[in-house]
Design a protein around this motif. Sequence first.
Motif, PDB file in Angstrom:
ATOM      1  N   ILE A  41       0.855  -1.187   0.000  1.00 43.45           N
ATOM      2  CA  ILE A  41       0.000   0.000   0.000  1.00 43.45           C
ATOM      3  C   ILE A  41       0.889   1.234   0.000  1.00 43.45           C
ATOM      4  O   ILE A  41       1.810   1.355   0.796  1.00 43.45           O
ATOM      5  CB  ILE A  41      -0.941   0.012   1.217  1.00 43.45           C
TER       6      ILE A  41
ATOM      7  N   ARG B 289       0.651   5.278   0.322  1.00 42.44           N
ATOM      8  CA  ARG B 289      -0.200   6.400   0.722  1.00 42.44           C
ATOM      9  C   ARG B 289       0.541   7.690   0.415  1.00 42.44           C
ATOM     10  O   ARG B 289       1.644   7.917   0.904  1.00 42.44           O
ATOM     11  CB  ARG B 289      -0.518   6.330   2.209  1.00 42.44           C
TER      12      ARG B 289
ATOM     13  N   VAL C 261       0.424  11.786   0.600  1.00 36.02           N
ATOM     14  CA  VAL C 261      -0.206  12.908   1.301  1.00 36.02           C
ATOM     15  C   VAL C 261       0.160  14.186   0.561  1.00 36.02           C
ATOM     16  O   VAL C 261       1.321  14.436   0.258  1.00 36.02           O
ATOM     17  CB  VAL C 261       0.281  12.988   2.770  1.00 36.02           C
TER      18      VAL C 261
ATOM     19  N   SER D  62      -5.131  13.027   1.045  1.00 34.81           N
ATOM     20  CA  SER D  62      -4.284  11.853   0.832  1.00 34.81           C
ATOM     21  C   SER D  62      -4.999  10.860  -0.072  1.00 34.81           C
ATOM     22  O   SER D  62      -6.221  10.910  -0.236  1.00 34.81           O
ATOM     23  CB  SER D  62      -3.927  11.192   2.163  1.00 34.81           C
ATOM     24  N   LYS D  63      -4.186   9.978  -0.645  1.00 39.49           N
ATOM     25  CA  LYS D  63      -4.713   8.981  -1.562  1.00 39.49           C
ATOM     26  C   LYS D  63      -3.957   7.679  -1.334  1.00 39.49           C
ATOM     27  O   LYS D  63      -2.738   7.695  -1.144  1.00 39.49           O
ATOM     28  CB  LYS D  63      -4.483   9.462  -2.995  1.00 39.49           C
ATOM     29  N   LYS D  64      -4.659   6.555  -1.331  1.00 39.87           N
ATOM     30  CA  LYS D  64      -4.029   5.254  -1.150  1.00 39.87           C
ATOM     31  C   LYS D  64      -4.092   4.478  -2.455  1.00 39.87           C
ATOM     32  O   LYS D  64      -5.104   4.489  -3.154  1.00 39.87           O
ATOM     33  CB  LYS D  64      -4.742   4.445  -0.063  1.00 39.87           C
TER      34      LYS D  64
ATOM     35  N   ARG E 274      -3.194   0.532  -3.906  1.00 38.25           N
ATOM     36  CA  ARG E 274      -2.905  -0.843  -3.508  1.00 38.25           C
ATOM     37  C   ARG E 274      -2.302  -1.601  -4.692  1.00 38.25           C
ATOM     38  O   ARG E 274      -2.802  -1.514  -5.806  1.00 38.25           O
ATOM     39  CB  ARG E 274      -4.175  -1.537  -3.042  1.00 38.25           C
TER      40      ARG E 274
END
Length: 123
Positions: free
Chosen positions: A27, A29, A31, A43-45, A47
Amino acid sequence: MALTAMGVQNPEQIARFAIYMTDRTDILRIVYDRKKGSILPVSKKFRFAQIKKSTMVDSGTRRTEVLYESAPEFRNAVAELEQLMDAREDSHHVSQLIAEEVHALEEDVASRIDYIKSLVEKL
């Protein structure tokens, strides 16, 4: 280019990033440093499923072991983010150095002006 492929449109607004792993998934992430009142996410994740690989451990018995490794897209994105952060840090260091040089120049000019004024007063 990896970030662009992931849909990151404003890499200059990235403040920091973090990476971690859960359940054979990497993952990432990201910011962002957004202006107050912005409707864009802070923020964005992302995967990335890890890739399963079988590796031969013992060639005599032909015993294999299953290993998991990060996807190339994940590794490319992290490398690009690290380059971006390093470049930003270098840029910050250079701008700080320039500010110090400007301050020293201002002090030199001020002292020269004071010296010239003292010479004029002697006339």
